[in-house]
Design a protein around this motif. Sequence first.
Motif, PDB file in Angstrom:
ATOM      1  N   ASP A 385      -1.778   2.200  -0.964  1.00 45.51           N
ATOM      2  CA  ASP A 385      -1.986   2.505   0.451  1.00 45.51           C
ATOM      3  C   ASP A 385      -1.047   1.630   1.261  1.00 45.51           C
ATOM      4  OD1 ASP A 385      -3.600   0.072   1.730  1.00 45.51           O
ATOM      5  OD2 ASP A 385      -4.459   0.445  -0.259  1.00 45.51           O
ATOM      6  N   LEU A 386      -0.711   2.099   2.460  1.00 52.25           N
ATOM      7  CA  LEU A 386       0.328   1.435   3.243  1.00 52.25           C
ATOM      8  C   LEU A 386      -0.048   0.003   3.598  1.00 52.25           C
ATOM      9  CD1 LEU A 386       3.077   2.416   4.147  1.00 52.25           C
ATOM     10  CD2 LEU A 386       2.117   2.943   6.395  1.00 52.25           C
ATOM     11  N   HIS A 387      -1.296  -0.207   3.975  1.00 54.15           N
ATOM     12  CA  HIS A 387      -1.742  -1.559   4.317  1.00 54.15           C
ATOM     13  C   HIS A 387      -1.622  -2.481   3.108  1.00 54.15           C
ATOM     14  CE1 HIS A 387      -4.676  -4.813   5.060  1.00 54.15           C
ATOM     15  NE2 HIS A 387      -4.306  -4.678   6.329  1.00 54.15           N
ATOM     16  N   GLY A 388      -2.042  -1.974   1.956  1.00 58.44           N
ATOM     17  CA  GLY A 388      -1.972  -2.786   0.742  1.00 58.44           C
ATOM     18  C   GLY A 388      -0.552  -3.067   0.308  1.00 58.44           C
ATOM     19  N   ILE A 389       0.344  -2.089   0.473  1.00 58.38           N
ATOM     20  CA  ILE A 389       1.746  -2.275   0.065  1.00 58.38           C
ATOM     21  C   ILE A 389       2.399  -3.382   0.881  1.00 58.38           C
ATOM     22  CG2 ILE A 389       4.029  -1.201   0.089  1.00 58.38           C
ATOM     23  CD1 ILE A 389       2.588   1.442  -0.666  1.00 58.38           C
ATOM     24  N   GLY A 391       0.861  -5.629   2.627  1.00 59.94           N
ATOM     25  CA  GLY A 391       0.150  -6.879   2.351  1.00 59.94           C
ATOM     26  C   GLY A 391       0.698  -7.558   1.112  1.00 59.94           C
ATOM     27  N   ALA A 392       1.035  -6.753   0.095  1.00 57.18           N
ATOM     28  CA  ALA A 392       1.616  -7.305  -1.132  1.00 57.18           C
ATOM     29  C   ALA A 392       2.991  -7.897  -0.866  1.00 57.18           C
ATOM     30  CB  ALA A 392       1.711  -6.213  -2.194  1.00 57.18           C
ATOM     31  N   ILE A 393       3.770  -7.244   0.007  1.00 62.00           N
ATOM     32  CA  ILE A 393       5.091  -7.776   0.340  1.00 62.00           C
ATOM     33  C   ILE A 393       4.954  -9.087   1.118  1.00 62.00           C
ATOM     34  CG2 ILE A 393       7.197  -7.336   1.676  1.00 62.00           C
ATOM     35  CD1 ILE A 393       6.834  -4.353   0.968  1.00 62.00           C
ATOM     36  N   VAL A 437      11.132  -5.059  -0.642  1.00 59.14           N
ATOM     37  CA  VAL A 437      10.832  -6.198  -1.514  1.00 59.14           C
ATOM     38  C   VAL A 437      12.107  -6.970  -1.835  1.00 59.14           C
ATOM     39  CG1 VAL A 437      10.001  -6.870  -3.804  1.00 59.14           C
ATOM     40  CG2 VAL A 437       8.806  -5.096  -2.515  1.00 59.14           C
ATOM     41  N   ASN A 438      13.162  -6.269  -2.146  1.00 63.50           N
ATOM     42  CA  ASN A 438      14.457  -6.882  -2.449  1.00 63.50           C
ATOM     43  C   ASN A 438      14.924  -7.751  -1.286  1.00 63.50           C
ATOM     44  OD1 ASN A 438      17.208  -6.626  -4.129  1.00 63.50           O
ATOM     45  ND2 ASN A 438      17.681  -6.403  -1.960  1.00 63.50           N
ATOM     46  N   ASP A 439      14.883  -7.204  -0.080  1.00 57.83           N
ATOM     47  CA  ASP A 439      15.383  -7.939   1.078  1.00 57.83           C
ATOM     48  C   ASP A 439      14.482  -9.114   1.432  1.00 57.83           C
ATOM     49  OD1 ASP A 439      17.420  -6.130   1.102  1.00 57.83           O
ATOM     50  OD2 ASP A 439      16.608  -4.906   2.737  1.00 57.83           O
ATOM     51  N   THR A 440      13.195  -8.995   1.142  1.00 52.66           N
ATOM     52  CA  THR A 440      12.276 -10.115   1.369  1.00 52.66           C
ATOM     53  C   THR A 440      12.607 -11.287   0.441  1.00 52.66           C
ATOM     54  OG1 THR A 440      10.524  -8.606   2.049  1.00 52.66           O
ATOM     55  CG2 THR A 440       9.852 -10.818   1.372  1.00 52.66           C
ATOM     56  N   ALA A 441      12.940 -10.959  -0.798  1.00 54.04           N
ATOM     57  CA  ALA A 441      13.315 -12.018  -1.747  1.00 54.04           C
ATOM     58  C   ALA A 441      14.570 -12.749  -1.293  1.00 54.04           C
ATOM     59  CB  ALA A 441      13.524 -11.426  -3.137  1.00 54.04           C
ATOM     60  N   VAL A 442      15.507 -12.025  -0.678  1.00 55.87           N
ATOM     61  CA  VAL A 442      16.723 -12.647  -0.163  1.00 55.87           C
ATOM     62  C   VAL A 442      16.416 -13.520   1.045  1.00 55.87           C
ATOM     63  CG1 VAL A 442      18.968 -12.201   0.900  1.00 55.87           C
ATOM     64  CG2 VAL A 442      18.200 -10.809  -1.031  1.00 55.87           C
ATOM     65  N   ILE A 594       4.637 -14.436 -18.981  1.00 58.25           N
ATOM     66  CA  ILE A 594       3.247 -14.530 -18.549  1.00 58.25           C
ATOM     67  C   ILE A 594       2.588 -13.161 -18.663  1.00 58.25           C
ATOM     68  CG2 ILE A 594       1.706 -15.149 -16.653  1.00 58.25           C
ATOM     69  CD1 ILE A 594       3.342 -17.460 -17.953  1.00 58.25           C
ATOM     70  N   THR A 595       1.425 -13.116 -19.300  1.00 58.47           N
ATOM     71  CA  THR A 595       0.688 -11.857 -19.477  1.00 58.47           C
ATOM     72  C   THR A 595      -0.768 -12.086 -19.088  1.00 58.47           C
ATOM     73  OG1 THR A 595       0.361 -12.369 -21.831  1.00 58.47           O
ATOM     74  CG2 THR A 595       2.242 -10.995 -21.255  1.00 58.47           C
ATOM     75  N   LEU A 596      -1.049 -11.970 -17.791  1.00 60.57           N
ATOM     76  CA  LEU A 596      -2.379 -12.226 -17.254  1.00 60.57           C
ATOM     77  C   LEU A 596      -2.870 -11.014 -16.475  1.00 60.57           C
ATOM     78  CD1 LEU A 596      -1.773 -15.848 -15.879  1.00 60.57           C
ATOM     79  CD2 LEU A 596      -2.844 -15.217 -18.055  1.00 60.57           C
ATOM     80  N   ASN A 597      -4.182 -10.915 -16.357  1.00 61.38           N
ATOM     81  CA  ASN A 597      -4.789  -9.791 -15.645  1.00 61.38           C
ATOM     82  C   ASN A 597      -4.484  -9.857 -14.156  1.00 61.38           C
ATOM     83  OD1 ASN A 597      -5.969  -9.294 -18.123  1.00 61.38           O
ATOM     84  ND2 ASN A 597      -7.992 -10.051 -17.547  1.00 61.38           N
ATOM     85  N   THR A 598      -4.296  -8.687 -13.550  1.00 58.41           N
ATOM     86  CA  THR A 598      -4.162  -8.590 -12.096  1.00 58.41           C
ATOM     87  C   THR A 598      -4.984  -7.420 -11.595  1.00 58.41           C
ATOM     88  OG1 THR A 598      -2.186  -7.199 -12.286  1.00 58.41           O
ATOM     89  CG2 THR A 598      -1.831  -9.573 -12.025  1.00 58.41           C
ATOM     90  N   SER A 599      -5.355  -7.488 -10.319  1.00 53.94           N
ATOM     91  CA  SER A 599      -6.077  -6.398  -9.651  1.00 53.94           C
ATOM     92  C   SER A 599      -5.904  -6.591  -8.155  1.00 53.94           C
ATOM     93  CB  SER A 599      -7.557  -6.416 -10.029  1.00 53.94           C
ATOM     94  OG  SER A 599      -8.195  -7.567  -9.479  1.00 53.94           O
ATOM     95  N   LYS A 600      -6.532  -5.740  -7.361  1.00 56.71           N
ATOM     96  CA  LYS A 600      -6.425  -5.884  -5.911  1.00 56.71           C
ATOM     97  C   LYS A 600      -7.078  -7.176  -5.436  1.00 56.71           C
ATOM     98  CE  LYS A 600     -10.656  -3.282  -4.872  1.00 56.71           C
ATOM     99  NZ  LYS A 600     -11.246  -2.155  -4.107  1.00 56.71           N
ATOM    100  N   ASP A 601      -7.994  -7.724  -6.239  1.00 62.05           N
ATOM    101  CA  ASP A 601      -8.698  -8.941  -5.838  1.00 62.05           C
ATOM    102  C   ASP A 601      -8.145 -10.198  -6.497  1.00 62.05           C
ATOM    103  OD1 ASP A 601     -10.585  -7.457  -4.292  1.00 62.05           O
ATOM    104  OD2 ASP A 601     -11.608  -6.918  -6.162  1.00 62.05           O
ATOM    105  N   GLU A 602      -7.296 -10.029  -7.491  1.00 65.32           N
ATOM    106  CA  GLU A 602      -6.794 -11.181  -8.226  1.00 65.32           C
ATOM    107  C   GLU A 602      -5.273 -11.155  -8.330  1.00 65.32           C
ATOM    108  OE1 GLU A 602      -8.456 -12.055 -11.995  1.00 65.32           O
ATOM    109  OE2 GLU A 602     -10.539 -11.960 -11.327  1.00 65.32           O
ATOM    110  N   ILE A 603      -4.661 -12.231  -7.857  1.00 70.56           N
ATOM    111  CA  ILE A 603      -3.245 -12.492  -8.112  1.00 70.56           C
ATOM    112  C   ILE A 603      -3.197 -13.530  -9.229  1.00 70.56           C
ATOM    113  CG2 ILE A 603      -1.137 -13.523  -7.190  1.00 70.56           C
ATOM    114  CD1 ILE A 603      -1.808 -12.315  -4.505  1.00 70.56           C
ATOM    115  N   ALA A 604      -2.646 -13.139 -10.362  1.00 71.75           N
ATOM    116  CA  ALA A 604      -2.611 -14.054 -11.497  1.00 71.75           C
ATOM    117  C   ALA A 604      -1.624 -15.185 -11.235  1.00 71.75           C
ATOM    118  CB  ALA A 604      -2.228 -13.310 -12.770  1.00 71.75           C
ATOM    119  N   VAL A 605      -2.002 -16.376 -11.681  1.00 72.73           N
ATOM    120  CA  VAL A 605      -1.186 -17.576 -11.467  1.00 72.73           C
ATOM    121  C   VAL A 605      -1.012 -18.271 -12.809  1.00 72.73           C
ATOM    122  CG1 VAL A 605      -0.948 -19.726 -10.185  1.00 72.73           C
ATOM    123  CG2 VAL A 605      -2.269 -17.828  -9.205  1.00 72.73           C
TER     124      VAL A 605
END
Length: 957
Positions: A385-389, A391-393, A437-442, A594-605
């Motif tokens: 969804d647009l808000h989530g996309i 938000g992820a950026i 995303v690319n331009d944000t990383a720059v 790194i191979t950890l679980n992710t979801s909308k509620d969890e950002i793996a660290v």
Amino acid sequence: MQTDTNPNGTPAVNTPVGQDATTSVGIAATAPGQLRVIKRNGTVVPFEGSKISVAITKAFLAVEGGTAAASSRIHETVAKLTDQVTATFQRRMPSGGTIHIEDIQDQVELSLMRAGEHKIARDYVIYREEQSRKRAAKASLSQKTQDAANAINVIQPDGSRLPLDLDRLHTVVSEACAELADVSESEILDEALKNLYDGVTARELATSLVITARTMIEQEPNYSYVAARLLCDNLRAEALSFLQVADNATQSDMTQLYARALPAYIARGIELELLSPELAGYDLDMLGRALLPERDLQFTYLGLQTLYDRYFIHSEETRFELPQIFFMRVAMGLAVEEPQKNQRAIEFYQLLSSFDYMSSTPTLFNAGTLRPQLSSCYLTTVPDDLHGIYGAIQDNAMLSKFAGGLGNDWTQVRALGAYIKGTNGKSQGIVPFLKVVNDTAVAVNQGGKRKGAVCAYLETWHLDIEEFVELRKNTGDDRRRTHDMNTANWIPDLFMKRVFNGEDWTLFSPSDVPDLHDLYGRAFEERYAQYEAMAAAGQIKLFKTVKAQNLWRKMLGMLFETGHPWMTFKDPCNLRSPQQHVGVVHSSNLCTEITLNTSKDEIAVCNLGSVNLPRHIDENGLNLDKLRKTVRTAVRMLDNVIDINYYSVPQAKNSNLLHRPVGLGLMGFQDALYKQHLAYGSEQAVSFADQSMEAISYYAIEASSELAAERGAYSTYQGSLWSQGIFPIDSLQKLIDERGTDYIQVDQTQSLDWPALRSKVQQNGMRNSNVMAIAPTATIANITGVSQSIEPTYQNLYVKSNLSGEFTVVNPYLVSDLKARGLWDGVMVNDLKYYDGSVQAIDRIPTDIKAIYATAFEVEPRWLVEAASRRQKWIDQAQSLNLYINNANGKKLDITYRMAWYSGLKTTYYLRSLAATGTEKSTIATGALNAVSSEAGAPAPVPAACSLDDPDCEACQ
């Protein structure tokens, strides 16, 4: 009488007993004129005597300090020694005579030994040897050079002009060359002085010495240590002056000055709001005494310059953090919540400063600061969804700001042409968002310390996969290209089976097949077949059927052409995950370890650090006792990161505190092989990869279980594979069962007492959901002066380029072996340069040396894959595995990547191939350092040429 410092760090006296060419010292006076001293320049002076007790007193104070408790003992001992030395010469020459300066010093040394003052005597002997070297170096300078030096005035930082202090130059260069074979103090001084002029600045003078040593590295690797020590002299001048501790300190002064500098550094850092006020709560006197100045001498030039440019704390471009203070700052930052924080800080410091283990770059950057973002890697799942996309950026930007490397899972986002109910329109797919995303990383480049870095992952069944694999192409619509970010294929086993069997493959939009994202193994295969049947029946409108082999060839073709997307495998990452009871692994991270679980509620660290493997190799091979000790402390440090860490987004904190994953890895694998005289392309090397990783795995799991007994198990432990007694070596069988024996071949042997460890874990639990991951170690390997991670040697002589500049790198192990056989000379240097660091075409090099020193592109890829397969069976996460393929073509890539999957690997990283660059074919006689230049004599380019020194690799370490 002048004072100086001993080479081992204790202040001493320039003429402890006797005198040099300009100073006379004698023994307590007898009758005037009765005794005289012959100086080293041949002149004869009166044998005075009033200064002998002062000289010995200073020597004692340098070793024992000036405390009140020591004062009385020192006074009495010095008086006694002075009387003994005096009486000796009076007995020998009752009527007077001449005594050589060396005889006086010999007698003092003998008296110290007889009195049981062995430490004072030892320092005294070392000091005499050092002074002798300095005199020899000074005498070796041509008269023309010395005359020119006498005419030079140096402009000081305050603008004043002072005559060139040639004696100090001798001291600095002498210390830099101390205990290093095949280096010449006089050559450095002669060459450096040639480039000086009247009115040279102090900074230019220091730089001249460093550059002179740098130009000699290709002839003798030990000059890398010389250059580092000369650079350290610059750093001391900069830092100690800023801290108002001292000016113009030499390395030998640092035994006393480090202890004084630490509290001054902490106070100034807090004042400038660069350090956490919590650091002031330590016993700084205790920690200052624990600093080991001799460990400054361990650095290569590349290592120390990297620290100087990018790691040391600075204010307005002035670095005021010294190497040992840097390590102590990191240690203090990691121990701040320990009950016995002073003792733990010293334990952590000793491990870091020894180079036995090194924390990851974010930890080194930020430990002990106001925002201690210490974690290396963040993994996110982007919602549809647009808000989530967006938000992820935004999350990407916040995480990247504080030095995090990012892995984004984009598989949930609907494909190009998919229906959007909210607007009654059609989706533009994932590519336009990836451009953002690319331009944000720059834009968010981690404060200028290194580039922002992100990797996007997409599953192979996603309808946008064909456009996704072309994101890094240099042709086509640039609005649909991402030249500054990384991409990776997240490949289900079913796709690989269909490639092997020559079958069709169907592409879907995730909006039509939403549950595929969370499925793996047989469950995925069954549901995928159902969706294919639905598509064939017309129940799913948006899909595309392709030949699996054709898509595979396109993936390999883009990898060949652009180096992306990387090949990573979904099913082994999930089937072997200890945490499969609470989620799904949807991607890896930026560096694929790194191979950890992710979801909308969890950002793996994940929090990373690496064992320096060659530091644990001795004459008997792998030192298991030392390795166990290192791993135990390292795991504790990594676990501390989780609680201390600054989290810029709440989902990351929630996930990290729930599962407490860490990633202990290794570096210097190639160096460890060199120390055992093993060729990378050999069964012995594969066995060592197995043995060493098994030991690290065993001790890491043991350490985490012991921490669980002390601190409690992680909150989601129950139901994990750990709680079921299934360790990484056991989870390998789960992969075999699910995939089928026709599609996997792996070694399952083991040698350690795993049943005993399972029993311990059953009793204590585990402190960390995941414990191991092998990261690239691009920069921390530079710091510690070893080969990166599990990499084979790139070239035996080359120029390395990174954000700190260009550095000549020559393989010291090769040089040592060639010296032992009388083969190292200027001709060999030129041959290595001509053949771009390869020894294979040099006829006079023996066959056994050629095998041991084969470079990365001369080692068959199967050896890299086989060694990685042996490691993977012990690791609960993955490893950053670069693949080197010489003269790459479609067939070679096809075989290599099929073999990687077939061997049970979870991920692969960069495809490396020879680029159109080579080491400049010249000698230092040109006056220039070797530069990387394109030329006809260099190897032919391969389209997939990826820079070996891509700074993105450094995002993890």
